[in-house]
Write a protein that holds these residues in place. Structure first.
Motif, PDB file in Angstrom:
ATOM      1  N   GLY A  28       0.769  -1.237   0.000  1.00 37.97           N
ATOM      2  CA  GLY A  28       0.000   0.000   0.000  1.00 37.97           C
ATOM      3  C   GLY A  28       0.798   1.283   0.000  1.00 37.97           C
ATOM      4  N   SER A  29       2.110   1.213   0.109  1.00 36.39           N
ATOM      5  CA  SER A  29       2.900   2.448   0.148  1.00 36.39           C
ATOM      6  C   SER A  29       3.154   3.019  -1.246  1.00 36.39           C
ATOM      7  N   GLY A  30       3.144   2.175  -2.270  1.00 36.51           N
ATOM      8  CA  GLY A  30       3.423   2.634  -3.629  1.00 36.51           C
ATOM      9  C   GLY A  30       4.901   2.702  -3.947  1.00 36.51           C
ATOM     10  N   GLU A  31       5.746   2.385  -2.957  1.00 40.57           N
ATOM     11  CA  GLU A  31       7.197   2.440  -3.150  1.00 40.57           C
ATOM     12  C   GLU A  31       7.842   1.136  -2.686  1.00 40.57           C
ATOM     13  N   GLN A  32       8.958   0.806  -3.300  1.00 45.30           N
ATOM     14  CA  GLN A  32       9.754  -0.340  -2.898  1.00 45.30           C
ATOM     15  C   GLN A  32      11.192   0.105  -2.724  1.00 45.30           C
ATOM     16  N   LEU A  33      11.946  -0.658  -1.939  1.00 50.82           N
ATOM     17  CA  LEU A  33      13.373  -0.378  -1.786  1.00 50.82           C
ATOM     18  C   LEU A  33      14.154  -1.212  -2.793  1.00 50.82           C
ATOM     19  N   ALA A  34      15.008  -0.558  -3.554  1.00 47.77           N
ATOM     20  CA  ALA A  34      15.855  -1.242  -4.525  1.00 47.77           C
ATOM     21  C   ALA A  34      17.275  -1.273  -3.984  1.00 47.77           C
ATOM     22  N   MET A  35      17.877  -2.443  -3.980  1.00 48.10           N
ATOM     23  CA  MET A  35      19.232  -2.587  -3.451  1.00 48.10           C
ATOM     24  C   MET A  35      20.238  -1.971  -4.418  1.00 48.10           C
ATOM     25  N   ILE A  46      30.209  -3.805  -2.877  1.00 46.29           N
ATOM     26  CA  ILE A  46      29.565  -3.928  -1.571  1.00 46.29           C
ATOM     27  C   ILE A  46      28.162  -3.355  -1.675  1.00 46.29           C
ATOM     28  N   ARG A  47      27.315  -3.684  -0.707  1.00 42.04           N
ATOM     29  CA  ARG A  47      25.968  -3.143  -0.691  1.00 42.04           C
ATOM     30  C   ARG A  47      25.998  -1.703  -0.201  1.00 42.04           C
ATOM     31  N   TYR A  48      25.271  -0.835  -0.917  1.00 36.93           N
ATOM     32  CA  TYR A  48      25.196   0.577  -0.582  1.00 36.93           C
ATOM     33  C   TYR A  48      23.778   0.886  -0.102  1.00 36.93           C
ATOM     34  N   LYS A  49      23.470   2.135   0.182  1.00 37.93           N
ATOM     35  CA  LYS A  49      22.140   2.528   0.667  1.00 37.93           C
ATOM     36  C   LYS A  49      21.055   2.109  -0.333  1.00 37.93           C
ATOM     37  N   ASP A  50      19.928   1.631   0.204  1.00 36.10           N
ATOM     38  CA  ASP A  50      18.803   1.280  -0.650  1.00 36.10           C
ATOM     39  C   ASP A  50      18.139   2.539  -1.196  1.00 36.10           C
ATOM     40  N   LYS A  51      17.587   2.411  -2.385  1.00 34.96           N
ATOM     41  CA  LYS A  51      16.940   3.536  -3.041  1.00 34.96           C
ATOM     42  C   LYS A  51      15.449   3.239  -3.170  1.00 34.96           C
ATOM     43  N   LYS A  52      14.595   4.223  -2.889  1.00 44.71           N
ATOM     44  CA  LYS A  52      13.153   4.043  -3.032  1.00 44.71           C
ATOM     45  C   LYS A  52      12.769   4.269  -4.488  1.00 44.71           C
ATOM     46  N   VAL A  53      12.021   3.314  -5.037  1.00 45.81           N
ATOM     47  CA  VAL A  53      11.535   3.422  -6.403  1.00 45.81           C
ATOM     48  C   VAL A  53      10.032   3.149  -6.410  1.00 45.81           C
ATOM     49  N   LYS A  54       9.368   3.607  -7.457  1.00 47.60           N
ATOM     50  CA  LYS A  54       7.928   3.395  -7.585  1.00 47.60           C
ATOM     51  C   LYS A  54       7.654   1.908  -7.829  1.00 47.60           C
ATOM     52  N   CYS A  55       6.638   1.379  -7.157  1.00 49.29           N
ATOM     53  CA  CYS A  55       6.283  -0.035  -7.290  1.00 49.29           C
ATOM     54  C   CYS A  55       5.794  -0.305  -8.704  1.00 49.29           C
ATOM     55  N   GLU A  56       6.360  -1.330  -9.349  1.00 46.97           N
ATOM     56  CA  GLU A  56       5.978  -1.663 -10.722  1.00 46.97           C
ATOM     57  C   GLU A  56       4.647  -2.413 -10.779  1.00 46.97           C
ATOM     58  N   ALA A  57       4.301  -3.125  -9.718  1.00 51.89           N
ATOM     59  CA  ALA A  57       3.071  -3.920  -9.728  1.00 51.89           C
ATOM     60  C   ALA A  57       1.816  -3.043  -9.701  1.00 51.89           C
ATOM     61  N   CYS A  58       1.831  -1.989  -8.878  1.00 50.85           N
ATOM     62  CA  CYS A  58       0.644  -1.128  -8.759  1.00 50.85           C
ATOM     63  C   CYS A  58       0.848   0.239  -9.400  1.00 50.85           C
ATOM     64  N   LYS A  59       2.006   0.455  -9.982  1.00 50.56           N
ATOM     65  CA  LYS A  59       2.370   1.722 -10.639  1.00 50.56           C
ATOM     66  C   LYS A  59       2.329   2.906  -9.671  1.00 50.56           C
ATOM     67  N   GLY A  60       2.659   2.646  -8.385  1.00 51.20           N
ATOM     68  CA  GLY A  60       2.742   3.696  -7.395  1.00 51.20           C
ATOM     69  C   GLY A  60       1.435   4.068  -6.722  1.00 51.20           C
ATOM     70  N   THR A  61       0.338   3.387  -7.050  1.00 50.69           N
ATOM     71  CA  THR A  61      -0.941   3.733  -6.430  1.00 50.69           C
ATOM     72  C   THR A  61      -1.126   3.083  -5.064  1.00 50.69           C
ATOM     73  N   GLY A  62      -0.492   1.928  -4.830  1.00 50.07           N
ATOM     74  CA  GLY A  62      -0.639   1.225  -3.564  1.00 50.07           C
ATOM     75  C   GLY A  62      -1.816   0.277  -3.530  1.00 50.07           C
ATOM     76  N   ARG A  63      -2.613   0.257  -4.567  1.00 49.70           N
ATOM     77  CA  ARG A  63      -3.784  -0.628  -4.627  1.00 49.70           C
ATOM     78  C   ARG A  63      -3.558  -1.760  -5.600  1.00 49.70           C
TER      79      ARG A  63
END
Length: 65
Positions: A28-35, A46-63
């Motif tokens: 429901g947030s509309g965002e995901q963390l990308a490694m 090495i792993r760096y800070k995660d980046k927030k990206v728009k969710c591809e499944a709901c296109k950022g709506t959260g529904r």
């Protein structure tokens, strides 16, 4: 449809609650963390800070849709 029964001292009132259908990927947030990975000269990558990206499944709506 979920219903909850509220108990008062001398009364019982049924309440109907409609939960929205949330996206199962972002919950429901509309965002995901990308490694992110960073390259170093001596260790490799090495792993760096995660980046927030728009969710591809709901296109950022959260529904779910």
């Amino acid at each position: 449809m979920n219903s909850i029964e509220v108990s008062l001292p001398k009364a019982s009132i049924p309440i109907e609650i409609q939960l929205p259908k949330l996206c199962t990927r972002c919950l429901g947030s509309g965002e995901q963390l990308a490694m992110q990975s960073a390259v170093t000269y001596d260790v490799g990558s090495i792993r760096y800070k995660d980046k927030k990206v728009k969710c591809e499944a709901c296109k950022g709506t959260g529904r779910a849709g």
